[in-house]
Enzyme design. Structure first.
Site, PDB file in Angstrom:
ATOM      1  CE  LYS A 175      -0.295  -0.056   5.043  1.00  0.00           C
ATOM      2  NZ  LYS A 175      -0.978  -0.692   6.189  1.00  0.00           N
ATOM      3  CE1 TYR A 231       9.168  32.654  -0.089  1.00  0.00           C
ATOM      4  CE2 TYR A 231       9.135  30.261   0.128  1.00  0.00           C
ATOM      5  CZ  TYR A 231       8.957  31.399  -0.635  1.00  0.00           C
ATOM      6  OH  TYR A 231       8.572  31.290  -1.937  1.00  0.00           O
TER       7      TYR A 231
HETATM    8  C1  LIG Z   1      -0.167  -1.544   6.896  1.00  0.00           C
HETATM    9  C2  LIG Z   1      -0.694  -2.797   7.463  1.00  0.00           C
HETATM   10  C3  LIG Z   1       0.157  -3.875   7.730  1.00  0.00           C
HETATM   11  C4  LIG Z   1       1.669  -3.801   7.615  1.00  0.00           C
HETATM   12  O1  LIG Z   1       2.195  -3.251   8.787  1.00  0.00           O
HETATM   13  P1  LIG Z   1       3.772  -3.088   9.001  1.00  0.00           P
HETATM   14  O2  LIG Z   1       3.913  -2.591  10.388  1.00  0.00           O
HETATM   15  O3  LIG Z   1       4.239  -2.065   8.019  1.00  0.00           O
HETATM   16  O4  LIG Z   1       4.372  -4.411   8.757  1.00  0.00           O
HETATM   17  C5  LIG Z   1      -0.434  -5.060   8.146  1.00  0.00           C
HETATM   18  N1  LIG Z   1      -1.767  -5.159   8.313  1.00  0.00           N
HETATM   19  C6  LIG Z   1      -2.611  -4.144   8.091  1.00  0.00           C
HETATM   20  C7  LIG Z   1      -4.076  -4.322   8.303  1.00  0.00           C
HETATM   21  C8  LIG Z   1      -2.109  -2.916   7.675  1.00  0.00           C
HETATM   22  O5  LIG Z   1      -2.944  -1.887   7.474  1.00  0.00           O
END
Ligand SMILES: *Cc1c(COP(=O)(O)O)cnc(C)c1O
Length: 402
Positions: A58, A295
């Site tokens: 993701k 800035y």
């Molecule tokens: C993002 C996510 C993960 C992965 O988590 P990490 O700490 O990056 O390994 C796993 N399960 C769900 C439901 C997530 O949203």
């Protein structure tokens, strides 16, 4: 010269790294393929062959490039993917990957047909989604694969205990909807070395899974573990682990590293960061003592100062909190950020690095020579976590697999 934009990431990754090509880029991200393979091999050894290793890609694979990482993950032996959105899942499919893909987030009811057509694993936590899936598969021409997301104490997405029976009743009467998996997500793994809350969530999960089984349903894939859980609470691994941050060579937190060391001992050579973020000097100039920089006049020189202007700013994901705090690496040395980070530009002090020249490579995140700017360090400066630092690197910046 190939087109270097977001529409052609695959083209970008297939190109070998050549100095000629690199000279045409003002900012880019390098992905270390061998570090990535090493990280995945480490997790494979950790969880064994019987556990499904699912690469969570993701948020543009935590800023690493979803297509680039999907390809590396398949080659490194990942068994499946997790994504947040339907769009991400379709992107991975469009890149030609046939492995299972679990969509963790809500898929708009109006697009559930696309999820079925792409043979996705659909996370289920809304009754309306289940009813829609049932309607879409009622004719028997296609089937929907679902993973029930169970509430065990995080109170994010999830089916509460008192709603579970309703879901099970509908599921049993929905011949086209296959309950392939069941899962939950921990609230308090990374932030502590005390895993009591996680263990309580795990116990609640098992109770709910037992209830599903006694109702006559048999989900094959039980999963709960993110990276930190997979690392430090082995009994959370079940049939699959959802590996996010760890695949990119980051420890989820200091607490996770401490817990791992306490239980397993040696963490050296376990994980290696995969990402380096680079840019090039866009202008060099010398300003007198007493000159204001940037800035808001937040920095004023105390001596004759040589400034390098970098073509990267907060719109690229180089956080404005880094103003007057961070340093970058040039010629293997630290150059401090002076004044405010702008939308597209950042100013750094190279007074003590006389050999720098226009278009020299600058490392914003990663190593150069014996120096390193870690994502954790940038996160500390920015008041956030390393997850956010990498996830927010603008997705249209080219990712080069090296
Ligand atoms: C993002 C996510 C993960 C992965 O988590 P990490 O700490 O990056 O390994 C796993 N399960 C769900 C439901 C997530 O949203």
């Amino acid at each position: 010269m190939p087109k270097l934009d977001a529409q052609s990431p695959a083209l970008v990754s297939e190109e070998p790294r050549s100095e000629d090509r690199l000279r045409g880029l003002s900012t880019w991200v390098e992905i270390d393929a061998s570090a990535y393979r090493g990280n995945l091999a480490f997790f494979r050894r950790l969880v064994g062959d019987a556990v499904e290793l699912s690469a969570v890609v993701k948020a543009n694979a935590y800023g690493h490039g979803i297509r680039e990482i999907a390809e590396l993950a398949v080659a490194a032996g990942a068994d499946s993917f997790c994504v947040h959105s339907l769009e991400e899942a379709l992107d991975v499919r469009a890149a030609g990957h046939g492995l299972p893909i679990l969509v963790l987030g809500h898929i708009p009811l109006a697009r559930l047909d696309e999820a079925i057509a792409a043979d996705l694993r659909i996370a289920l936590f809304n009754r309306a989604s289940l009813e829609r899936l049932d309607a879409l598969t009622a004719t028997g021409t296609n089937r929907a694969k679902v993973h029930l997301k169970l509430e065990t104490g995080t109170h994010r997405h999830g089916i509460a205990e008192d709603e579970l029976d309703t879901f099970l009743t509908i599921l049993k009467a929905a011949p086209g909807v296959d309950l392939e998996g069941v899962y939950t997500h921990f609230a308090n793994i990374e932030d502590t070395t005390d895993h009591g809350y996680a263990r309580a969530q795990r116990a609640r999960f098992e109770t709910l899974v037992d209830r599903i089984r006694s109702a006559g349903l048999a989900p094959e894939v039980r999963h709960a573990a993110c990276s930190a859980a997979a690392l430090v609470v082995p009994e959370t691994r079940f049939d699959m682990v959802r590996l996010g941050i760890g695949q990119f060579g980051f420890w989820p937190s200091k607490e996770t590293l401490l817990s791992y060391r306490a239980a397993a001992g040696d963490d050296r050579a376990a994980l290696e960061p995969v990402l380096t973020w680079k840019t090039r000097i866009a202008q060099l100039k010398t300003v007198p003592a007493g000159a204001f920089v940037g800035y808001g006049l937040t920095y004023r020189t105390t001596r004759t100062t040589r400034l390098a202007i970098l073509p990267v700013g907060y719109s690229d994901g180089y956080d404005r909190q880094l103003s007057n705090q961070a340093h970058v690496l040039v010629a293997g040395r630290r150059a401090p950020v002076r004044g405010r980070v702008c939308m597209n530009l950042t100013l750094v002090d190279v007074s003590d690095i006389p050999e720098v020249a226009l278009e020299d490579e600058v490392v914003l995140l990663g190593s150069q020579g014996s120096e390193r700017v870690s994502a954790e360090q940038l996160a500390a400066w920015s008041g956030t976590i390393h997850y956010e630092i990498v996830a927010r690197i603008r997705s249209t910046i080219p990712r080069l697999v090296v």
